[in-house]
Write a protein that holds these residues in place. Sequence first.
Motif, PDB file in Angstrom:
ATOM      1  N   GLU A 188     -43.591 -50.260  39.395  1.00 41.23           N
ATOM      2  CA  GLU A 188     -42.669 -49.956  40.501  1.00 41.23           C
ATOM      3  C   GLU A 188     -42.357 -48.460  40.575  1.00 41.23           C
ATOM      4  O   GLU A 188     -42.354 -47.876  41.662  1.00 41.23           O
ATOM      5  CB  GLU A 188     -41.370 -50.758  40.335  1.00 41.23           C
ATOM      6  CG  GLU A 188     -41.541 -52.266  40.420  1.00 41.23           C
ATOM      7  CD  GLU A 188     -41.955 -52.894  39.101  1.00 41.23           C
ATOM      8  OE1 GLU A 188     -42.143 -54.119  39.058  1.00 41.23           O
ATOM      9  OE2 GLU A 188     -42.090 -52.148  38.115  1.00 41.23           O
ATOM     10  N   ALA A 192     -43.337 -45.834  43.707  1.00 42.11           N
ATOM     11  CA  ALA A 192     -42.302 -45.000  44.315  1.00 42.11           C
ATOM     12  C   ALA A 192     -42.657 -43.517  44.173  1.00 42.11           C
ATOM     13  O   ALA A 192     -42.487 -42.733  45.123  1.00 42.11           O
ATOM     14  CB  ALA A 192     -40.949 -45.293  43.673  1.00 42.11           C
ATOM     15  N   VAL A 221     -38.881 -55.651  45.697  1.00 41.96           N
ATOM     16  CA  VAL A 221     -38.610 -54.554  46.615  1.00 41.96           C
ATOM     17  C   VAL A 221     -37.378 -53.779  46.194  1.00 41.96           C
ATOM     18  O   VAL A 221     -37.271 -52.567  46.436  1.00 41.96           O
ATOM     19  CB  VAL A 221     -38.453 -55.083  48.059  1.00 41.96           C
ATOM     20  CG1 VAL A 221     -37.195 -55.937  48.193  1.00 41.96           C
ATOM     21  CG2 VAL A 221     -38.444 -53.927  49.060  1.00 41.96           C
ATOM     22  N   ASP A 222     -36.413 -54.462  45.530  1.00 36.65           N
ATOM     23  CA  ASP A 222     -35.193 -53.774  45.092  1.00 36.65           C
ATOM     24  C   ASP A 222     -35.512 -52.714  44.030  1.00 36.65           C
ATOM     25  O   ASP A 222     -34.935 -51.625  44.027  1.00 36.65           O
ATOM     26  CB  ASP A 222     -34.171 -54.781  44.563  1.00 36.65           C
ATOM     27  CG  ASP A 222     -34.714 -55.629  43.422  1.00 36.65           C
ATOM     28  OD1 ASP A 222     -35.915 -55.964  43.449  1.00 36.65           O
ATOM     29  OD2 ASP A 222     -33.944 -55.951  42.493  1.00 36.65           O
ATOM     30  N   TYR A 225     -37.124 -49.741  45.710  1.00 38.95           N
ATOM     31  CA  TYR A 225     -36.121 -48.968  46.433  1.00 38.95           C
ATOM     32  C   TYR A 225     -35.276 -48.132  45.466  1.00 38.95           C
ATOM     33  O   TYR A 225     -34.986 -46.957  45.738  1.00 38.95           O
ATOM     34  CB  TYR A 225     -35.227 -49.923  47.243  1.00 38.95           C
ATOM     35  CG  TYR A 225     -34.174 -49.225  48.049  1.00 38.95           C
ATOM     36  CD1 TYR A 225     -34.515 -48.492  49.199  1.00 38.95           C
ATOM     37  CD2 TYR A 225     -32.834 -49.279  47.666  1.00 38.95           C
ATOM     38  CE1 TYR A 225     -33.537 -47.840  49.939  1.00 38.95           C
ATOM     39  CE2 TYR A 225     -31.854 -48.628  48.417  1.00 38.95           C
ATOM     40  CZ  TYR A 225     -32.207 -47.911  49.542  1.00 38.95           C
ATOM     41  OH  TYR A 225     -31.243 -47.265  50.277  1.00 38.95           O
ATOM     42  N   ASN A 226     -34.882 -48.724  44.348  1.00 43.68           N
ATOM     43  CA  ASN A 226     -34.052 -47.990  43.381  1.00 43.68           C
ATOM     44  C   ASN A 226     -34.791 -46.793  42.791  1.00 43.68           C
ATOM     45  O   ASN A 226     -34.217 -45.712  42.619  1.00 43.68           O
ATOM     46  CB  ASN A 226     -33.599 -48.929  42.272  1.00 43.68           C
ATOM     47  CG  ASN A 226     -32.555 -49.923  42.723  1.00 43.68           C
ATOM     48  OD1 ASN A 226     -31.838 -49.670  43.709  1.00 43.68           O
ATOM     49  ND2 ASN A 226     -32.466 -51.073  42.062  1.00 43.68           N
ATOM     50  N   ALA A 228     -37.214 -45.225  44.275  1.00 41.84           N
ATOM     51  CA  ALA A 228     -37.430 -44.253  45.355  1.00 41.84           C
ATOM     52  C   ALA A 228     -36.210 -43.349  45.525  1.00 41.84           C
ATOM     53  O   ALA A 228     -36.336 -42.206  45.987  1.00 41.84           O
ATOM     54  CB  ALA A 228     -37.734 -44.981  46.647  1.00 41.84           C
ATOM     55  N   LYS A 229     -35.030 -43.840  45.162  1.00 35.65           N
ATOM     56  CA  LYS A 229     -33.812 -43.049  45.303  1.00 35.65           C
ATOM     57  C   LYS A 229     -33.621 -42.043  44.166  1.00 35.65           C
ATOM     58  O   LYS A 229     -32.794 -41.126  44.276  1.00 35.65           O
ATOM     59  CB  LYS A 229     -32.585 -43.975  45.352  1.00 35.65           C
ATOM     60  CG  LYS A 229     -32.494 -44.839  46.599  1.00 35.65           C
ATOM     61  CD  LYS A 229     -31.136 -45.494  46.711  1.00 35.65           C
ATOM     62  CE  LYS A 229     -30.826 -46.383  45.533  1.00 35.65           C
ATOM     63  NZ  LYS A 229     -29.491 -47.029  45.667  1.00 35.65           N
TER      64      LYS A 229
END
Length: 230
Positions: A188, A192, A221-222, A225-226, A228-229
């Motif tokens: 993941e 990202a 997906v969570d 997303y985390n 990616a931040k």
Amino acid sequence: MKCERLLLAAIVDPTMMRGNVAYKIDKRTYKMYNTYKLVYLFLYIPMPASTHAETLFRKHQGMLHTTQALRLGIAPRTLYQMRDEGALIELARGLFRLARLPSLSQPDLVTAALKVPKGVVCLISALAYHDLTTEIPHQVDLAIPAGTPAPHLTYPPIQVFHFSKESYQAGIESYSMDGVAVRIYSAEKTVADCFKFRNQLGMEIVLEALKRYRERKGFRVDRLYNFAKV
């Protein structure tokens, strides 16, 4: 003279066995003396330098840096002699491995991990490890903390990327390869990161990685997303 004293004296000074006292002991005692003599020779004759060096290498998964070898008491002459005789393979400058060991399963990743301890396998190299790309890496992509001088290796070829402190520390996983701990970003985190470096990698590689990751069971997906931040 008692038998045990005679044996000890003979071990210390074997020339005693040439004197008259040697003829006063029986055959059984003489055999015992010869046994003690062999044990003495085995214990006190110095081990060949190369044999001692190989023993030390095996205690360290068969690989040592030059500096490690010197600290362990292996002389530079022994190290380079073993290399020239084919007993050692120089994986990279200053990194040696016993030649008789099985071949490394991931030689580039293992060597990079040993030569760049702070490096974390990232981007295309991490995608390849996680089977998220059809690209064949021609170098090892390594992430290092921002502000850290980029290392220079003759082998394997590496591409260094400077990550912020938070991004560098997030998503690191450790995998044992040939007895060496190799740090690689999780699937993941890697996907990202590829979006962050899309201009350098190309969107085709990035989108392929995302597609292959979404086809996996346990798609999160969570987590993407985390990361990616970060």
